[in-house]
Design a protein around this motif. Structure first.
Motif, PDB file in Angstrom:
ATOM      1  N   UNK A 130      -8.041  34.294 -15.991  1.00  0.00           N
ATOM      2  CA  UNK A 130      -7.755  32.958 -15.479  1.00  0.00           C
ATOM      3  C   UNK A 130      -9.050  32.245 -15.101  1.00  0.00           C
ATOM      4  N   UNK A 131      -9.942  32.952 -14.444  1.00  0.00           N
ATOM      5  CA  UNK A 131     -11.231  32.357 -14.069  1.00  0.00           C
ATOM      6  C   UNK A 131     -12.016  31.957 -15.313  1.00  0.00           C
ATOM      7  N   UNK A 132     -11.996  32.793 -16.332  1.00  0.00           N
ATOM      8  CA  UNK A 132     -12.684  32.473 -17.583  1.00  0.00           C
ATOM      9  C   UNK A 132     -12.015  31.291 -18.274  1.00  0.00           C
ATOM     10  N   UNK A 133     -10.705  31.231 -18.225  1.00  0.00           N
ATOM     11  CA  UNK A 133      -9.977  30.163 -18.910  1.00  0.00           C
ATOM     12  C   UNK A 133     -10.301  28.800 -18.315  1.00  0.00           C
ATOM     13  N   UNK A 134     -10.534  28.719 -17.017  1.00  0.00           N
ATOM     14  CA  UNK A 134     -10.892  27.428 -16.414  1.00  0.00           C
ATOM     15  C   UNK A 134     -12.170  26.878 -17.029  1.00  0.00           C
ATOM     16  N   UNK A 135     -13.158  27.725 -17.232  1.00  0.00           N
ATOM     17  CA  UNK A 135     -14.404  27.288 -17.855  1.00  0.00           C
ATOM     18  C   UNK A 135     -14.198  26.843 -19.290  1.00  0.00           C
ATOM     19  N   UNK A 136     -13.408  27.593 -20.037  1.00  0.00           N
ATOM     20  CA  UNK A 136     -13.163  27.249 -21.436  1.00  0.00           C
ATOM     21  C   UNK A 136     -12.354  25.960 -21.550  1.00  0.00           C
ATOM     22  N   UNK A 137     -11.369  25.775 -20.696  1.00  0.00           N
ATOM     23  CA  UNK A 137     -10.562  24.556 -20.736  1.00  0.00           C
ATOM     24  C   UNK A 137     -11.437  23.344 -20.441  1.00  0.00           C
ATOM     25  N   UNK A 138     -12.346  23.468 -19.501  1.00  0.00           N
ATOM     26  CA  UNK A 138     -13.253  22.372 -19.190  1.00  0.00           C
ATOM     27  C   UNK A 138     -14.136  22.008 -20.368  1.00  0.00           C
ATOM     28  N   UNK A 139     -14.668  23.016 -21.055  1.00  0.00           N
ATOM     29  CA  UNK A 139     -15.525  22.769 -22.212  1.00  0.00           C
ATOM     30  C   UNK A 139     -14.729  22.125 -23.347  1.00  0.00           C
ATOM     31  N   UNK A 140     -13.533  22.617 -23.604  1.00  0.00           N
ATOM     32  CA  UNK A 140     -12.703  22.068 -24.676  1.00  0.00           C
ATOM     33  C   UNK A 140     -12.251  20.651 -24.317  1.00  0.00           C
ATOM     34  N   UNK A 141     -11.920  20.424 -23.045  1.00  0.00           N
ATOM     35  CA  UNK A 141     -11.515  19.080 -22.619  1.00  0.00           C
ATOM     36  C   UNK A 141     -12.654  18.090 -22.816  1.00  0.00           C
ATOM     37  N   UNK A 142     -13.873  18.508 -22.544  1.00  0.00           N
ATOM     38  CA  UNK A 142     -15.035  17.645 -22.747  1.00  0.00           C
ATOM     39  C   UNK A 142     -15.152  17.243 -24.217  1.00  0.00           C
ATOM     40  N   UNK A 143     -14.974  18.204 -25.110  1.00  0.00           N
ATOM     41  CA  UNK A 143     -15.059  17.904 -26.541  1.00  0.00           C
ATOM     42  C   UNK A 143     -13.941  16.958 -26.966  1.00  0.00           C
ATOM     43  N   UNK A 144     -12.721  17.173 -26.466  1.00  0.00           N
ATOM     44  CA  UNK A 144     -11.584  16.324 -26.834  1.00  0.00           C
ATOM     45  C   UNK A 144     -11.800  14.908 -26.307  1.00  0.00           C
ATOM     46  N   UNK A 145     -12.278  14.786 -25.070  1.00  0.00           N
ATOM     47  CA  UNK A 145     -12.516  13.470 -24.489  1.00  0.00           C
ATOM     48  C   UNK A 145     -13.589  12.715 -25.294  1.00  0.00           C
ATOM     49  N   UNK A 146     -14.660  13.407 -25.678  1.00  0.00           N
ATOM     50  CA  UNK A 146     -15.693  12.773 -26.487  1.00  0.00           C
ATOM     51  C   UNK A 146     -15.117  12.308 -27.820  1.00  0.00           C
ATOM     52  N   UNK A 147     -14.287  13.128 -28.446  1.00  0.00           N
ATOM     53  CA  UNK A 147     -13.715  12.774 -29.744  1.00  0.00           C
ATOM     54  C   UNK A 147     -12.809  11.552 -29.611  1.00  0.00           C
ATOM     55  N   UNK A 148     -11.995  11.520 -28.536  1.00  0.00           N
ATOM     56  CA  UNK A 148     -11.078  10.393 -28.327  1.00  0.00           C
ATOM     57  C   UNK A 148     -11.871   9.100 -28.093  1.00  0.00           C
ATOM     58  N   UNK A 149     -12.931   9.170 -27.306  1.00  0.00           N
ATOM     59  CA  UNK A 149     -13.710   7.974 -27.002  1.00  0.00           C
ATOM     60  C   UNK A 149     -14.471   7.454 -28.225  1.00  0.00           C
ATOM     61  N   UNK A 150     -14.823   8.344 -29.139  1.00  0.00           N
ATOM     62  CA  UNK A 150     -15.536   7.928 -30.341  1.00  0.00           C
ATOM     63  C   UNK A 150     -14.611   7.297 -31.374  1.00  0.00           C
ATOM     64  N   UNK A 151     -13.348   7.666 -31.351  1.00  0.00           N
ATOM     65  CA  UNK A 151     -12.407   7.151 -32.357  1.00  0.00           C
ATOM     66  C   UNK A 151     -11.489   6.175 -31.763  1.00  0.00           C
TER      67      UNK A 151
END
Length: 70
Positions: free
Chosen positions: A49-70
């Motif tokens: 669970x602790x590891x998943x929080x870090x991964x979710x944050x990193x993936x969310x950052x990538x998704x947010x960047x992709x949404x803002x670019x398109x």
């Protein structure tokens, strides 16, 4: 230019592929830690669970960047 790639492409590769590979390695390390310490089901869940929080944050950052670019 290095091997036909510019600086932006190399940075993207390092950030996405490199950090993704590092995350998979961290999953292996945490699984090994849980196994060797005999953490049990709940302890293993808490470790991942602790590891998943870090991964979710990193993936969310990538998704947010992709949404803002398109």
């Amino acid at each position: 230019m290095m091997f036909g790639f510019n600086e932006e492409q190399i940075a993207w590769f390092g950030l996405t592929i490199g950090v993704g590979a590092f995350m998979l390695y961290m999953v292996f390390i945490i699984a090994q830690l849980a196994w060797e310490s005999k953490a049990g089901k709940f302890g293993t869940f808490v470790l991942f669970l602790a590891l998943a929080f870090g991964m979710v944050g990193f993936i969310a950052k990538m998704v947010i960047q992709w949404v803002l670019e398109h």
